[in-house]
Structures are given as C-alpha cells and as structure tokens.
Write an enzyme that holds these catalytic residues in place. Structure first.
Site, PDB file in Angstrom:
ATOM      1  N   ARG A  40       0.947  -1.304   0.040  1.00  0.00           N
ATOM      2  CA  ARG A  40      -0.080  -0.066   0.052  1.00  0.00           C
ATOM      3  C   ARG A  40       0.852   1.209  -0.328  1.00  0.00           C
ATOM      4  NH1 ARG A  40      -4.771  -2.016   3.985  1.00  0.00           N
ATOM      5  NH2 ARG A  40      -6.331  -2.586   2.182  1.00  0.00           N
ATOM      6  N   LYS A 202     -20.314 -14.439   1.990  1.00  0.00           N
ATOM      7  CA  LYS A 202     -21.884 -13.906   2.309  1.00  0.00           C
ATOM      8  C   LYS A 202     -22.443 -13.210   1.345  1.00  0.00           C
ATOM      9  CE  LYS A 202     -22.308 -13.979   7.268  1.00  0.00           C
ATOM     10  NZ  LYS A 202     -21.453 -12.989   8.508  1.00  0.00           N
ATOM     11  N   GLY A 354     -11.534  -7.821  -0.256  1.00  0.00           N
ATOM     12  CA  GLY A 354     -10.286  -7.862   0.391  1.00  0.00           C
ATOM     13  C   GLY A 354      -9.566  -9.257   0.294  1.00  0.00           C
ATOM     14  N   GLY A 378     -14.580  -3.259   0.660  1.00  0.00           N
ATOM     15  CA  GLY A 378     -15.825  -2.831   0.732  1.00  0.00           C
ATOM     16  C   GLY A 378     -16.213  -1.557  -0.374  1.00  0.00           C
TER      17      GLY A 378
HETATM   18  P1  AMP Z   1     -15.422 -12.569   1.255  1.00  0.00           P
HETATM   19  O1  AMP Z   1     -14.866 -11.612   2.132  1.00  0.00           O
HETATM   20  O2  AMP Z   1     -17.126 -12.471   1.327  1.00  0.00           O
HETATM   21  O3  AMP Z   1     -15.109 -12.690   0.102  1.00  0.00           O
HETATM   22  O4  AMP Z   1     -15.422 -14.034   1.996  1.00  0.00           O
HETATM   23  C1  AMP Z   1     -13.779 -14.575   2.043  1.00  0.00           C
HETATM   24  C2  AMP Z   1     -14.040 -15.740   2.949  1.00  0.00           C
HETATM   25  O5  AMP Z   1     -15.105 -16.600   2.604  1.00  0.00           O
HETATM   26  C3  AMP Z   1     -12.707 -16.435   3.074  1.00  0.00           C
HETATM   27  O6  AMP Z   1     -12.145 -16.140   4.217  1.00  0.00           O
HETATM   28  C4  AMP Z   1     -13.119 -17.791   2.657  1.00  0.00           C
HETATM   29  O7  AMP Z   1     -12.295 -18.832   3.334  1.00  0.00           O
HETATM   30  C5  AMP Z   1     -14.467 -17.965   3.173  1.00  0.00           C
HETATM   31  N1  AMP Z   1     -15.093 -19.273   2.116  1.00  0.00           N
HETATM   32  C6  AMP Z   1     -15.428 -18.847   0.815  1.00  0.00           C
HETATM   33  N2  AMP Z   1     -15.904 -20.208   0.417  1.00  0.00           N
HETATM   34  C7  AMP Z   1     -16.016 -20.882   1.743  1.00  0.00           C
HETATM   35  C8  AMP Z   1     -16.614 -22.055   2.204  1.00  0.00           C
HETATM   36  N3  AMP Z   1     -16.925 -23.175   1.308  1.00  0.00           N
HETATM   37  N4  AMP Z   1     -16.691 -22.631   3.356  1.00  0.00           N
HETATM   38  C9  AMP Z   1     -16.227 -21.596   4.340  1.00  0.00           C
HETATM   39  N5  AMP Z   1     -15.451 -20.499   4.025  1.00  0.00           N
HETATM   40  C10 AMP Z   1     -15.602 -20.193   2.710  1.00  0.00           C
END
Ligand code: AMP
Length: 398
Positions: A40, A202, A354, A378
């Site tokens: 960064r 999510k 992220g 975000g």
């Molecule tokens: P995000 O910030 O929404 O992009 O989520 C990222 C996180 O989702 C990472 O830490 C991944 O380990 C987790 N993740 C993605 N797929 C899975 C899964 N099938 N089971 C558990 N964690 C997951």
C-alpha cells in the site's frame, strides 16, 4: 473515463509552492515496529512523486488499524515515515501528531518538494466521527486536497469527506483515478462478453453489487459459500454447508430471472467440519447430510475455466472456497491462474475484494498479470452496487 478531476488535470503551475494535503491508505500490517508488507505504501508513491516533481509542499495523512480515538504507540505511523524516507530518498518530516501548533508550523515551513507525514488520523475519534472542527483544522493545513485512499472512500470521515468542502480543488490521485476508470467501465460499458465470478462468504455483504452484476453480466459463475445458498434455493441438498437461509427467497428470484446466465458448482470438495477439516472426498452435485462443502470440485473448476476466455471483461470477487487451507485452495488457485491467463490472452481482467491479493499470491499469480486489482474490498463492492461513495462524491468534477 472518470468524471472526477485528477491530479494530472491541473496545470503544473498550480502546484508550485502550494501545500497539498494527500489522504492515502497506509494501513499496512506492522508487528513490533516492522512493516511486514508495504504494497500500500508503494502504491501511493506515484501520486506523491508527481506532487514533489511539481514543486508542491506535500502533507500526507492516513489511518492505521483501529485505535478507536486513542493514541496507542503500536498504531503509530512512525515506521511508515521511516519506510517513506527510504523510498523517496528524502527526509520526511514526521511531527508525531495529527493537528497542533507544531504541525501547523511544520506545514507552513515546508519547502517546495518536501514531504510531511501526519500521525495516525484515527488517534482522534473526531476523524471517524467526521467532526466539523477537526475537519476544518485539517483543511487549514493545506491549499489543495487530494484523495488517493480508495479503500476508505465508502466512509464519510473527516479526512475523506468533511474536510474536502474547504477546498476549491479536490482531486483524485492515481490510485483513485485508476479505480474509477476500471470499476466505472464495469458499471457502465464493460467490453463484452462480460464474465463475472463471485464467491466468498456471504451474499448479504455483496447483495447490491450482486444485483447489478447479475443484470449487466453475460455470464455469472458462482462458487464459495455464496453457491450453497443458490444450490439450496434450487432444492439441491448441501448438507451442513454454510447457507444464508434469509437469502434463499432472493436467490430463488435471481435464479428465475437469470437462469441462462448463472453457473453453479456441479461437484464439491467436502469435509466433516472446519475444526476437523480432513478432506473426506469429492462429491457430485448433492452433499451428504453430515458434510460441508469447502471448495468447488474438479469438474466445476473445468466448467468454470471453460468460460474464462481471452476476450471481453472478467471480474472476479471472492474465493471459491476456504482457500486459506491448503486442502481447500485448489478451486480458488485454479480460477486465479485462469484469470491471469485471460489477461495474457487479451481480456480486461479486474479482481476485487479484501482476500483477492492473498488468493492471487497463494496461486503464485502476479498482480501484474491482472489488469486491475481493486484495493478497496468494501468500497469496490459498494461502487459496483451503484452507490455513490462519499469520498468520491466530494471530489471536483472535471
Ligand atoms: P468474502 O470476504 O465474502 O469474499 O469471503 C471470503 C471468505 O470466505 C474467505 O475467508 C474464505 O475462506 C471464505 N469461504 C469461501 N468459501 C467458503 C466455504 N465453502 N466454506 C467456508 N468458508 C468459505
């Protein structure tokens, strides 16, 4: 083309001898006074170099971590000031405070081409509160305002929002200009075919962006936890996989409206639990009751890869599985390598979120093998959701 005024839009003469406030994102990992990763800092250098070269007096400001309004030595920007000294090869003035008579005098005594770094803005809770007096004090240090901290543009803080109104010239630095160019193109006129790959934890965190992406993309590949909610909405058994029950009605509607666009996993790498995540097996389509999906399976990887071509636009947000663990990183790494290959073949590739840089690193894909890696997790999602980011809206229009 961005509609916001960039630092290159101002004639050189406007900078000479002027005090320029530059909000950057120096939120780097620091342990025991050592910076473990300075991406960064390097990223902000072109903007600082540019202003030095134009003869400006450069006042740089950033936050670091979440000290929540307290002066905590572990969150000091002093190690960053030292790193800046090395990179710029000049003595960076570090008063060790954010605002005081000492800081004001130091700002007024800067010579052309000199640089000063303020202490961590978040040592004052007035920063995140967007306090009026604090914003006015910060603004009184400078003549021109530059924001180059894209990752905090979705927050209306004193340094990203409140102070801007005190300036006639409110400019985007190189980091923000590039984000606006690439993310703006995704929103308005992506080169087609436009392929979107979504994963991560999510749906709820990315719902607005997802709505827009489903509308504008030609094809949407869905992996990660997000996929299990979609599969559950289709009535496919997903065992104990993480499903957002409250999002199932929305996922059903999306599947109905965009059935021809959406591709879901056709096999999965499953295990019994995160705590005891021995790789049990790869299963087709349905996941047994007592197991959880932690990665997309090889058939899905192959299907997803067949859609990642060397033309048009590819936008990827969110890992395909629990990629932080070796056993479940294959899906994410394969996709990362395919996206890099698509860049080499001529596609406009954009990766955001992220975790994206650590996912790329794990797959041994270079950042330079992606056309644009968005730095703001975000912020980039809010931007793609069509929201006006406060830190962008306050910048001057061209
Ligand atoms: P995000 O910030 O929404 O992009 O989520 C990222 C996180 O989702 C990472 O830490 C991944 O380990 C987790 N993740 C993605 N797929 C899975 C899964 N099938 N089971 C558990 N964690 C997951």
């Amino acid at each position: 083309m961005s509609t916001k005024l960039s630092i290159t839009d101002l004639p050189d003469s406007e900078y000479k001898g002027k005090r320029v406030f530059v909000r950057v994102d120096f939120n780097v990992p620091i342990k025991d006074g050592n910076i473990s990763e300075d991406y960064r800092i390097r990223q902000a250098i072109p903007t600082i170099d540019y202003l030095i070269e134009k003869g400006a007096k450069v006042i740089v400001a950033s936050h670091l971590g979440r000290p929540k309004g307290r002066n905590i030595p572990g969150f000091s920007l002093k190690p960053v000031a030292e790193r800046l000294n090395e990179i710029l090869d000049i003595e960076v003035n570090f008063p060790g405070e954010v605002f005081s008579d000492k800081v004001r005098n130091a700002a007024n005594n800067l010579n052309e081409g000199e640089v000063m770094l303020l202490e961590n803005l978040r040592f004052h809770k007035e920063e995140t509160d967007n306090d009026e007096e604090f914003a006015e004090n910060l603004a009184s240090l400078a003549d021109i305002y530059v924001n180059d901290a894209f990752g905090t543009c979705h927050r209306a803080h004193a340094s990203t929002y409140g102070m801007a109104k005190y300036f006639d010239k409110r400019l985007a630095g190189f980091v923000i200009s590039k984000e606006l160019e690439f993310l703006g193109a995704l929103l308005q006129n992506p080169d087609r075919p436009y392929l979107v790959i979504v994963g991560g934890a999510k749906i709820k965190d990315k719902i607005n962006a997802l709505k827009n992406l489903l509308e504008t993309a030609d094809k949407v590949l869905i992996g990660g936890c997000v996929a299990y909610t979609f599969l559950a909405a289709k009535g496919v058994k997903v065992g104990k996989s993480l499903v957002e029950k409250e999002m199932i009605p929305w996922a059903k509607e999306a599947l109905k409206n965009y059935s021809d666009k959406i591709e879901l996993p056709i096999d999965h790498v499953v295990a019994d639990s995160v705590e005891n995540s021995r790789v049990m097996m790869v299963v087709d389509r349905e996941i047994p009751e007592d197991l959880m999906g932690f990665d997309i399976g090889p058939k899905t990887v192959s299907n997803f890869n067949s859609h990642i071509k060397g033309n048009g636009t590819v936008f990827w947000n969110g890992p395909m599985g629990l990629f932080e663990m070796n056993d479940f990183s294959n899906g994410t790494s394969s996709i990362a390598r395919s996206v890099a290959l698509a860049t080499w073949r001529g596609a406009t590739t954009v990766v955001g979120g992220g975790d994206s840089t650590s996912a790329l690193r794990r797959a041994e894909v270079l950042i330079s093998e992606i056309k644009h890696v968005s730095t703001g997790g975000g912020a980039s999602l809010e931007f793609l959701g069509g929201d006006e980011l406060p830190g962008i809206s306050v910048l001057s229009d061209k």
